[in-house]
Design a protein around this motif. Structure first.
Motif, mmCIF file in Angstrom:
data_model
loop_
_atom_site.group_PDB
_atom_site.id
_atom_site.type_symbol
_atom_site.label_atom_id
_atom_site.label_comp_id
_atom_site.label_asym_id
_atom_site.label_seq_id
_atom_site.Cartn_x
_atom_site.Cartn_y
_atom_site.Cartn_z
ATOM 1 N N SER A 230 0.838 -1.196 0.000
ATOM 2 C CA SER A 230 0.000 0.000 0.000
ATOM 3 C C SER A 230 0.870 1.242 0.000
ATOM 4 O O SER A 230 2.022 1.215 0.460
ATOM 5 C CB SER A 230 -0.947 0.023 1.206
ATOM 6 N N LEU A 247 -3.592 3.763 -2.101
ATOM 7 C CA LEU A 247 -3.673 2.668 -3.055
ATOM 8 C C LEU A 247 -3.293 1.384 -2.334
ATOM 9 O O LEU A 247 -2.246 1.331 -1.673
ATOM 10 C CB LEU A 247 -2.731 2.896 -4.232
ATOM 11 N N TYR A 249 -2.936 -3.056 -2.684
ATOM 12 C CA TYR A 249 -2.814 -4.147 -3.641
ATOM 13 C C TYR A 249 -2.560 -5.440 -2.888
ATOM 14 O O TYR A 249 -1.813 -5.462 -1.897
ATOM 15 C CB TYR A 249 -1.660 -3.880 -4.615
ATOM 16 N N GLY A 264 -7.019 -4.819 -6.198
ATOM 17 C CA GLY A 264 -6.489 -3.468 -6.101
ATOM 18 C C GLY A 264 -7.591 -2.483 -5.760
ATOM 19 O O GLY A 264 -8.726 -2.628 -6.227
ATOM 20 N N SER A 265 -7.286 -1.510 -4.941
ATOM 21 C CA SER A 265 -8.290 -0.511 -4.545
ATOM 22 C C SER A 265 -7.627 0.851 -4.403
ATOM 23 O O SER A 265 -6.439 0.954 -4.086
ATOM 24 C CB SER A 265 -8.972 -0.905 -3.229
ATOM 25 N N ALA A 266 -8.407 1.876 -4.662
ATOM 26 C CA ALA A 266 -7.989 3.268 -4.487
ATOM 27 C C ALA A 266 -9.104 3.990 -3.750
ATOM 28 O O ALA A 266 -10.269 3.919 -4.164
ATOM 29 C CB ALA A 266 -7.709 3.923 -5.837
ATOM 30 N N GLN A 287 -12.788 -0.612 -6.230
ATOM 31 C CA GLN A 287 -11.971 -1.794 -5.998
ATOM 32 C C GLN A 287 -12.165 -2.759 -7.163
ATOM 33 O O GLN A 287 -13.288 -3.017 -7.589
ATOM 34 C CB GLN A 287 -12.366 -2.473 -4.700
#
Length: 456
Positions: A230, A247, A249, A264-266, A287
């Protein structure tokens, strides 16, 4: 004074989330391990950043031993499987040191449970944690942590905590017929440019291995190993409000490589200090989960014959992750509430990823010098990602709850009591094996404490 006030606020999340809360910590408001990077952003905006001031070295060691007797329903985990009387011997060994810019804490918790009739279900469970934080310079901070556990039926109110936005193992699924080993080492690095800007980097490893079947007639549970990472940037808008972007992962390998999941997410994260004893954190963002699954060995042959596309799956699932944490700590009371929606592993039930809706609440209260009461509760609903079956997806519902009390007598002895509840049910039969698990236990015992905890 502001620095001391933040220590009181920060202790709630750290102690309850890591399971390191002690009566001494609740009474004195001193966390086992602090996060100096977060600490630096809460003090006055003016003035240069400095190394932690020289302070007397504080070293602590604490040992708790308890001998309990009690009764447990449904010893095997299956409903109406019969209860039994039990005896438990448990220990809690903690040590640590605060030396200026360096803080470390080590904890080991073994327990051995013997049943009077169900002798084949005797349990030896172990859990351990190591946390180290170090201010390398006025701007750089390092934190290392390792949390590991081994045993059967690790789904307990204390262990099943929601990690919020951070990718972590799914600890809600009970495994009464198999032994489980899990670990999650992480390394975190923070750069605090000034009292407004800060950069956060982290990397970690996930591992969960099972030894035994999912049920008396079911297949083996699905092992997992993976890596996480992250990167986040935070900006302090005001003395009480911080806005951040992050971010995350995760790359997970399941069942020896039969399946893989990349998540993955933001998201944006907002932290607001509500007062001298309360803080709230909210996060939300998109996500994406990329899934490559070979479920041939997990699905019935009749279902594969009529739906051959279910055997091998390659999908991209776009969704969202969101959640929040509310933490409150006064002089003798600490509690927190966390909710989250995220992609995670299935807890071993099948070789694939799931979407989880999770919520936990924990509380602790110190009543004078003798009484300490605490409780935890949690809920999780998981559904498979990337797997659409005739008639709809399966879902697993998990409920856990527990309450504990300790009544001290003198400096070392105490009367202890504990209640735990675990319940799991499934909706649909595929890919989850039909599970109706339920267990309640009540134990009373006597404890002996030697030494003192952090701040005690």
């Amino acid at each position: 004074m502001a620095r001391r006030t933040w220590r009181l606020r920060l202790a709630t999340g750290l102690l309850l989330a890591l399971g390191l809360a002690t009566p001494a910590a609740a009474q004195n408001g001193a966390p086992t391990v602090t996060n100096p990077a977060t600490l630096a952003q809460t003090v006055s905006v003016g003035g240069p950043l400095q190394l932690a001031p020289a302070q007397p070295v504080e070293t602590f060691q604490q040992m708790d031993l308890t001998a309990d007797t009690g009764y447990e329903t449904n010893v095997t985990g299956l409903s109406n499987s019969g209860g039994d009387w039990l005896e438990t011997l448990a220990g809690n060994f903690a040590a640590g040191q605060n030396r200026g810019a360096l803080h470390w804490a080590l904890r080991y918790q073994p327990s051995y449970t013997v049943y009077r009739t169900f002798r084949g279900y005797d349990r030896f469970d172990q859990a351990g944690a190591l946390d180290l934080s170090w201010q390398l310079s006025p701007h750089w901070y390092l934190r290392l942590s390792e949390h590991a556990a081994y045993g059967r039926y690790l789904a307990t109110p204390q262990a099943a905590q929601v990690s919020g936005s951070v990718v972590a193992l799914n600890n809600f699924v009970a495994t009464p017929f198999s032994r489980q080993f899990s670990q999650q080492p992480t390394v975190e690095l923070d750069y605090v440019a000034n009292y407004r800007w800060a950069l956060h980097l982290s990397a970690g490893y996930l591992e969960s291995r099972y030894f035994g079947p999912a049920s008396t007639t079911g297949p083996a549970l699905s092992d997992l190993e993976g890596v996480t990472g992250s990167a986040g940037l935070s900006y302090r808008l005001s003395r009480r409000t911080t806005l951040g972007a992050e971010l995350d992962y995760a790359n997970m390998r399941l069942a020896g490589g039969i399946s893989r999941a990349q998540v993955g997410s933001a998201f944006l994260q907002l932290t607001r200090v509500l007062g001298p004893t309360a803080q709230v954190t909210l996060f939300a963002g998109p996500q994406e989960a990329e899934l490559r699954e070979n479920l041939t060995s997990y699905l019935p042959a009749t279902l594969l014959a009529s739906n051959p596309g279910l055997a091998r799956i390659h999908q991209n699932n776009l969704g969202w992750t969101a959640g929040g944490t509310l933490a409150v700590q006064s002089y003798h009371t600490a509690w927190n509430l966390t909710v989250a929606r995220r992609a995670t592993d299935s807890g071993g039930l099948f070789a694939g990823a799931v979407e989880a809706d999770q919520a936990t609440v924990g509380a602790m209260r110190q009543l004078g010098l003798e009484w300490t009461i605490s409780g935890n509760a949690g809920f999780e609903r998981i559904t498979p990602l990337g797997l659409t079956l005739p008639g709809g997806n399966s879902a697993l519902f998990s409920w856990i709850a527990g309450a504990r009390m300790r009544r001290g007598f003198g400096r070392h002895w105490a009367l202890t009591g504990e209640y735990n509840y675990v319940d799991e049910t499934t909706q649909g039969a595929v890919p989850f094996a039909a599970r109706v698990l339920g267990r309640q236990s009540v134990e009373l015992g006597i404890g002996y404490r030697l030494g003192r905890g952090p701040g005690g």
